[in-house]
Design a protein around this motif. Structure first.
Motif, PDB file in Angstrom:
ATOM      1  N   ALA A   1       0.824  -1.208   0.000  1.00  0.00           N
ATOM      2  CA  ALA A   1       0.000   0.000   0.000  1.00  0.00           C
ATOM      3  C   ALA A   1       0.857   1.255   0.000  1.00  0.00           C
ATOM      4  N   VAL A   2       1.963   1.241   0.746  1.00  0.00           N
ATOM      5  CA  VAL A   2       2.865   2.401   0.755  1.00  0.00           C
ATOM      6  C   VAL A   2       3.475   2.609  -0.625  1.00  0.00           C
ATOM      7  N   LEU A   3       3.878   1.535  -1.283  1.00  0.00           N
ATOM      8  CA  LEU A   3       4.428   1.664  -2.630  1.00  0.00           C
ATOM      9  C   LEU A   3       3.388   2.192  -3.605  1.00  0.00           C
ATOM     10  N   ALA A   4       2.157   1.710  -3.476  1.00  0.00           N
ATOM     11  CA  ALA A   4       1.108   2.200  -4.358  1.00  0.00           C
ATOM     12  C   ALA A   4       0.842   3.683  -4.135  1.00  0.00           C
ATOM     13  N   ALA A   5       0.949   4.136  -2.887  1.00  0.00           N
ATOM     14  CA  ALA A   5       0.681   5.538  -2.583  1.00  0.00           C
ATOM     15  C   ALA A   5       1.835   6.441  -2.982  1.00  0.00           C
ATOM     16  N   THR A   6       3.060   5.969  -2.871  1.00  0.00           N
ATOM     17  CA  THR A   6       4.225   6.823  -3.120  1.00  0.00           C
ATOM     18  C   THR A   6       4.750   6.738  -4.547  1.00  0.00           C
ATOM     19  N   THR A   7       4.464   5.652  -5.238  1.00  0.00           N
ATOM     20  CA  THR A   7       4.981   5.491  -6.600  1.00  0.00           C
ATOM     21  C   THR A   7       3.897   5.389  -7.656  1.00  0.00           C
ATOM     22  N   GLY A   8       2.628   5.268  -7.232  1.00  0.00           N
ATOM     23  CA  GLY A   8       1.546   5.110  -8.190  1.00  0.00           C
ATOM     24  C   GLY A   8       1.438   3.730  -8.772  1.00  0.00           C
ATOM     25  N   ALA A   9       2.058   2.742  -8.143  1.00  0.00           N
ATOM     26  CA  ALA A   9       2.030   1.379  -8.665  1.00  0.00           C
ATOM     27  C   ALA A   9       0.659   0.750  -8.449  1.00  0.00           C
ATOM     28  N   GLU A  10       0.345  -0.240  -9.257  1.00  0.00           N
ATOM     29  CA  GLU A  10      -0.870  -1.017  -9.093  1.00  0.00           C
ATOM     30  C   GLU A  10      -0.675  -1.976  -7.917  1.00  0.00           C
ATOM     31  N   PRO A  11      -1.589  -1.982  -6.911  1.00  0.00           N
ATOM     32  CA  PRO A  11      -1.393  -2.839  -5.729  1.00  0.00           C
ATOM     33  C   PRO A  11      -1.159  -4.305  -6.074  1.00  0.00           C
ATOM     34  N   ALA A  12      -1.902  -4.830  -7.049  1.00  0.00           N
ATOM     35  CA  ALA A  12      -1.745  -6.244  -7.386  1.00  0.00           C
ATOM     36  C   ALA A  12      -0.361  -6.551  -7.938  1.00  0.00           C
ATOM     37  N   ALA A  13       0.310  -5.544  -8.513  1.00  0.00           N
ATOM     38  CA  ALA A  13       1.619  -5.779  -9.110  1.00  0.00           C
ATOM     39  C   ALA A  13       2.739  -5.811  -8.085  1.00  0.00           C
ATOM     40  N   VAL A  14       2.513  -5.249  -6.914  1.00  0.00           N
ATOM     41  CA  VAL A  14       3.571  -5.188  -5.898  1.00  0.00           C
ATOM     42  C   VAL A  14       3.238  -6.012  -4.665  1.00  0.00           C
ATOM     43  N   LEU A  15       2.118  -6.690  -4.667  1.00  0.00           N
ATOM     44  CA  LEU A  15       1.726  -7.508  -3.526  1.00  0.00           C
ATOM     45  C   LEU A  15       2.288  -8.912  -3.703  1.00  0.00           C
ATOM     46  N   GLY A  16       3.167  -9.316  -2.801  1.00  0.00           N
ATOM     47  CA  GLY A  16       3.785 -10.624  -2.894  1.00  0.00           C
ATOM     48  C   GLY A  16       2.802 -11.753  -2.644  1.00  0.00           C
ATOM     49  N   ARG A  17       3.121 -12.925  -3.130  1.00  0.00           N
ATOM     50  CA  ARG A  17       2.253 -14.077  -2.949  1.00  0.00           C
ATOM     51  C   ARG A  17       2.263 -14.508  -1.490  1.00  0.00           C
ATOM     52  N   VAL A  18       1.160 -15.088  -1.042  1.00  0.00           N
ATOM     53  CA  VAL A  18       0.997 -15.524   0.339  1.00  0.00           C
ATOM     54  C   VAL A  18       1.461 -16.973   0.434  1.00  0.00           C
ATOM     55  N   VAL A  19       2.537 -17.192   1.188  1.00  0.00           N
ATOM     56  CA  VAL A  19       3.102 -18.522   1.362  1.00  0.00           C
ATOM     57  C   VAL A  19       2.765 -19.001   2.761  1.00  0.00           C
ATOM     58  N   VAL A  20       2.092 -20.130   2.862  1.00  0.00           N
ATOM     59  CA  VAL A  20       1.695 -20.715   4.140  1.00  0.00           C
ATOM     60  C   VAL A  20       2.664 -21.849   4.483  1.00  0.00           C
ATOM     61  N   PRO A  21       2.669 -22.324   5.740  1.00  0.00           N
ATOM     62  CA  PRO A  21       3.568 -23.424   6.099  1.00  0.00           C
ATOM     63  C   PRO A  21       3.425 -24.607   5.163  1.00  0.00           C
ATOM     64  N   GLY A  22       4.571 -25.160   4.781  1.00  0.00           N
ATOM     65  CA  GLY A  22       4.606 -26.200   3.778  1.00  0.00           C
ATOM     66  C   GLY A  22       4.957 -25.676   2.411  1.00  0.00           C
ATOM     67  N   ALA A  23       5.325 -24.374   2.335  1.00  0.00           N
ATOM     68  CA  ALA A  23       5.699 -23.721   1.077  1.00  0.00           C
ATOM     69  C   ALA A  23       4.576 -23.782   0.052  1.00  0.00           C
ATOM     70  N   GLU A  24       3.327 -23.719   0.535  1.00  0.00           N
ATOM     71  CA  GLU A  24       2.184 -23.711  -0.361  1.00  0.00           C
ATOM     72  C   GLU A  24       1.710 -22.275  -0.573  1.00  0.00           C
ATOM     73  N   ILE A  25       1.118 -22.021  -1.725  1.00  0.00           N
ATOM     74  CA  ILE A  25       0.638 -20.697  -2.102  1.00  0.00           C
ATOM     75  C   ILE A  25      -0.859 -20.615  -1.801  1.00  0.00           C
ATOM     76  N   ASP A  26      -1.241 -19.579  -1.063  1.00  0.00           N
ATOM     77  CA  ASP A  26      -2.651 -19.358  -0.719  1.00  0.00           C
ATOM     78  C   ASP A  26      -3.173 -18.206  -1.588  1.00  0.00           C
ATOM     79  N   ASP A  27      -3.779 -18.546  -2.721  1.00  0.00           N
ATOM     80  CA  ASP A  27      -4.285 -17.522  -3.623  1.00  0.00           C
ATOM     81  C   ASP A  27      -5.502 -16.808  -3.057  1.00  0.00           C
ATOM     82  N   ASP A  28      -6.327 -17.497  -2.277  1.00  0.00           N
ATOM     83  CA  ASP A  28      -7.506 -16.850  -1.695  1.00  0.00           C
ATOM     84  C   ASP A  28      -7.079 -15.735  -0.731  1.00  0.00           C
TER      85      ASP A  28
END
Length: 669
Positions: free
Chosen positions: A424-451
C-alpha cells in the motif's frame, strides 16, 4: 486440555451446551484468575431486574466458579472489556463469559450504530496483543434461523462478526455441542528440544550395515539479544505511566531538543562523493588472481563513501533490528494467529533462522515491538501522535546502536500483514498497481494461498480508494497505510543517516520505509544498500525507484532480515580483500621509475646543471652578472608583487615551431 500451547482460546456453543463449564475447566493451575462478566445484573432487557430466570442463571454461574476468583463486570460500556484485556498482565488468566452480553451493549443505539465494526476490530486487536491468557466464551448463532425482528438480526449479525474476528485473533477455537467438544482450531505447540546426539566412534567389529543413523551434532549458537532501553530521563516517566517503550520521548534527537519534530525537508549528511572514484581506480590494480570484484565492487564503493576513505574497513559490529508490528483486517489474511509473536519470541530466545544467522555473522540482535495497526481498508491505521512516537523510537534505536559502536544496521520485520502494508505504501508513493507489488501468500509447507492473496489485494485497493483524496506526505502515508512497523523502520533509517551508519535493507518493510524517508530527508536513501531482492515484486519496484541495484540475485526467502544476514559474510569478504591486498607487482613502479620521479621532484644542483641548459639567456638571478642583478628588481616592480621570477626564454626548438606557425599560409589561401 492443558493450557500449554495457546495463550488465547475462544469457546463457542449453543444455549445450555456446556460451553461455560468447559471454559472453566481450561483454567487449570495457570496462576491468578479473573472472571469477567459481561451480562448486566439488571437483565438482558435493561429493566429493573425483575427477571427470576435471569437471576437464576447468574446465581448458577457464581456457585459453579471458585470463590477465590475475583469478578469484574463490564456493564453497559463496551470499551470496558477492551480496557480489562489490554491491562491484564503476563501470567494472569482472564475468563470472559460471554461475548453475547458484550454485543448487547455494543448495539445499543444510544451508544453507537449497529453497523460500526470498529470496536469489534479493536477487541480482536486487544485479544491478539494481550500478554495474559484469555478464555473467551461466546454463543454460536450462525446455525440458527435468521431472526424475524430487526433487533434480533442486528444482534446475530454483530455477534457473528465478533465471533469471526475473535476466532481469527485467538490461538485456538473450540465448539461445544451437547456437552461434546470439537476443536475447530488448535494451536501448534513448539516441540520440546531434544538433546543433541553424541557421536560415538563405531566399533571395528560391528558391521556397517547394522549401524544406527547418526544425528549430526549442531552447535547451539545464539547471538547477543538486546532489549530496547529508552533514555533514562524519558523511561522513568514512561514506566510510571505504563506506556510502551516506543511511545517514550527522546531528547537525544537534535531537532526535538528545541521542541521540533521529525519533519519534511530535514538536512542530513551525505556520503563522501570523492572516495568511490578512488576505489574504482584502485581496485583494478590490486594483486588478484582473477578479473576483479564484479558486482561486489559496489559494496566496496558504498562502504568507502559511508566511511570517507578509499580503503574502507570491513564491518565488524553489525546489528539486526527485528521489528514486530501487526496489521489487522484483510492485510493479515492467510497469516497464522499468533505467528508474529511466535517469531519474535523465537528471536528473543536466540532461536530460529534470524538468530542463527546473526550468531554466525557475529551480529547483535534487537527485537522491538511497534504499535499495532487497525484495518487499513476501514480507517487510519495510526494516529499522528503514534506516528510521531514510532519515528522517534526508531531514531533513538539508531542512536543507541551508534553509541554502542555498531557500524552497520540490518532492518528486519515479522509483523502479520506487513507485506500488504508495504504494498500500500508503494502504491501511494509510486503510483504502482497494488496487485503488481503484492507478494504471494506462502503458508507453512511452502504452499501458495491464492484466496488470502485476493483478500489482501482487495484490502489494499479499498484502502487506496479510502485515501484517494488524502495528501501523499510521509506522515500521512504512515497514518493512512504504513503503520507502526514501517514508521519505526523509517525513524531507524533517518537516525542511522544522522549518525552516518549504513543500513542493509531486506524485504518490503525496509524498502517501503526507505521510500517514506524521501519526503523527510532525501539523503537517507544514499546510506542504504540492498544485498538481494528475494524475487519480491515490491522490493524490485522500490529499489528501482530508490536507485538501489541489488548486489546479488539469490532469490531466497528466509524471512525479512535473514537474507541480508546470509549475504553479509560475502560482503565483508569483499571489504577485507579490498583493504588488505597490495598492488600487483606488474603495476607497481620499479626502482628506476621511482628514482626518476625523485630526481624530478628534487631541485637541480646549480653547480651540476649550467644555466644555459635551462634557458638561452643568462640566469637573471646570477650574482656574477651585475646587469642582470640590477634588472631583476626592476622586472619585479614592473610585473607587480605577484611576479616572483621571470619566465625563461623559449628554446631553439620552441622558436622553430613558432616561426613555422607564423610562416604557414592561412587556411584556404
Amino acid at each position: 486440555m492443558s493450557v500449554d500451547g495457546w495463550r488465547s482460546v475462544l469457546v463457542l456453543g449453543g444455549i445450555r451446551s456446556g460451553k461455560s463449564e468447559f471454559a472453566e475447566s481450561l483454567v487449570g493451575e495457570g496462576g491468578p484468575v479473573r472472571y469477567v462478566a459481561t451480562g448486566s445484573p439488571a437483565g438482558p432487557r435493561g429493566d429493573t431486574g425483575d427477571d427470576p430466570d435471569w437471576d437464576a442463571r447468574i446465581a448458577a454461574h457464581r456457585e459453579r466458579r471458585p470463590a477465590a476468583w475475583p469478578t469484574e463486570e463490564t456493564g453497559a460500556d463496551p470499551t470496558r472489556l477492551l480496557e480489562i484485556i489490554s491491562g491484564a498482565k503476563e501470567g494472569e488468566t482472564l475468563l470472559v463469559d460471554d461475548l453475547g452480553g458484550w454485543v448487547t451493549a455494543l448495539i445499543d443505539p444510544e451508544r453507537q450504530p449497529a453497523d460500526d465494526v470498529a470496536t469489534i476490530t479493536d477487541l480482536a486487536t486487544a485479544v491478539r496483543d494481550s500478554e495474559a491468557r484469555l478464555i473467551l466464551v461466546s454463543s454460536e448463532v450462525g446455525l440458527s434461523l435468521v431472526p424475524l425482528t430487526a433487533v434480533g438480526r442486528a444482534y446475530t449479525d454483530a455477534l457473528g462478526t465478533t465471533n469471526r474476528a475473535v476466532a481469527d485473533a485467538a490461538d485456538a477455537v473450540a465448539l461445544v455441542v451437547a456437552g461434546q467438544v470439537s476443536w475447530l482450531k488448535q494451536a501448534v505447540a513448539a516441540p520440546a528440544a531434544e538433546p543433541a546426539a553424541v557421536v560415538e566412534p563405531a566399533s571395528v567389529a560391528e558391521p556397517a550395515s547394522v549401524a544406527e543413523p547418526v544425528t549430526p551434532v549442531v552447535p547451539a549458537t545464539s547471538p547477543e539479544v538486546l532489549t530496547p532501553t529508552p533514555t533514562p530521563a524519558a523511561d522513568d516517566t514512561a514506566a510510571a505511566d505504563g506506556q510502551p517503550a516506543w511511545s517514550a520521548p527522546t531528547m537525544t534527537l537534535p531537532a526535538l531538543a528545541n521542541g521540533m519534530l521529525i519533519q519534511q525537508g530535514m538536512s542530513l549528511p551525505m556520503p563522501d562523493e570523492f572516495t568511490p572514484p578512488q576505489v574504482q581506480d584502485r581496485l583494478p590494480t590490486l594483486d588478484l588472481g582473477g578479473a576483479g570484484f564484479g558486482k561486489l565492487q559496489k559494496v566496496v564503493e558504498f562502504a568507502a563513501a559511508t566511511q570517507g576513505r578509499p580503503d574502507p574497513r570491513p564491518w565488524r559490529s553489525p546489528r539486526v533490528v527485528l521489528i514486530r508490528g501487526d496489521h489487522n483486517g484483510g492485510a493479515a489474511a492467510g497469516t497464522l494467529p499468533g505467528e508474529s509473536r511466535r517469531l519474535a519470541d523465537q528471536a528473543r530466545a536466540g532461536e530460529g533462522p534470524l538468530a542463527r544467522l546473526a550468531a554466525a555473522a557475529g551480529a547483535t540482535l534487537q527485537v522491538v515491538d511497534a504499535p499495532a495497526c487497525g484495518a487499513m481498508e476501514e480507517r487510519e491505521v495510526l494516529s499522528l501522535e503514534e506516528v510521531e512516537s514510532a519515528l522517534r523510537y526508531g531514531w533513538r534505536l539508531a542512536e543507541e546502536a551508534s553509541d554502542a559502536g555498531v557500524d552497520v544496521l540490518v532492518v528486519g520485520a515479522c509483523g502479520s500483514g506487513s507485506g500488504a502494508a508495504a504494498a500500500a505504501v508503494l502504491a501511494a508513493t509510486t503510483g504502482a498497481e497494488p496487485a503488481a507489488v503484492l507478494g504471494r501468500v506462502v503458508v507453512p509447507g511452502a504452499e501458495i494461498d491464492d484466496d488470502a492473496w485476493m483478500i489482501r489485494c482487495a484490502a489494499v485497493r479499498d484502502a487506496m480508494h479510502r485515501v484517494r483524496r488524502s495528501s501523499r506526505s510521509a506522515k500521512q502515508v504512515l497514518m493512512d497505510l504504513g503503520g507502526g512497523d514501517i514508521a519505526v523502520a523509517t525513524g531507524l533509517i533517518l537516525g542511522a543517516t544522522a549518525r552516518r551508519v549504513p543500513v542493509l535493507l531486506d524485504g518490503p518493510v525496509g524498502v517501503a520505509a526507505a521510500l517514506v524517508t524521501r519526503d523527510l530527508a532525501g539523503q537517507a536513501r544514499h546510506w542504504c544498500l540492498l544485498p538481494d531482492h528475494g524475487e519480491h515484486p515490491a522490493v524490485k519496484l522500490g529499489a528501482d525507484v530508490l536507485g538501489l541495484t541489488p548486489l546479488l540475485d539469490l532469490r531466497i526467502g528466509l524471512g525479512e532480515g535473514s537474507t541480508a544476514l546470509a549475504a553479509l559474510p560475502l560482503l565483508r569478504t569483499a571489504l577485507t580483500l579490498a583493504a588488505a591486498l597490495p598492488v600487483h607487482p606488474a603495476l607497481a613502479p620499479d626502482d628506476e621509475t621511482l628514482a626518476a620521479q625523485d630526481s624530478i621532484d628534487e631541485p637541480a644542483d646549480p653547480e651540476a646543471v649550467p644555466p644555459s641548459a635551462w634557458s638561452a639567456d643568462p640566469d637573471p638571478a646570477d650574482p656574477a652578472d651585475p646587469v642582470a642583478a640590477e634588472a631583476v628588481p626592476a622586472q619585479r616592480d614592473a610585473a607587480g608583487d605577484d611576479a616572483g621570477t621571470t619566465e625563461p626564454a623559449p628554446s631553439a626548438l620552441e622558436s622553430w615551431f613558432e616561426s613555422a606557425e607564423t610562416d604557414k599560409p592561412a587556411r584556404g589561401a
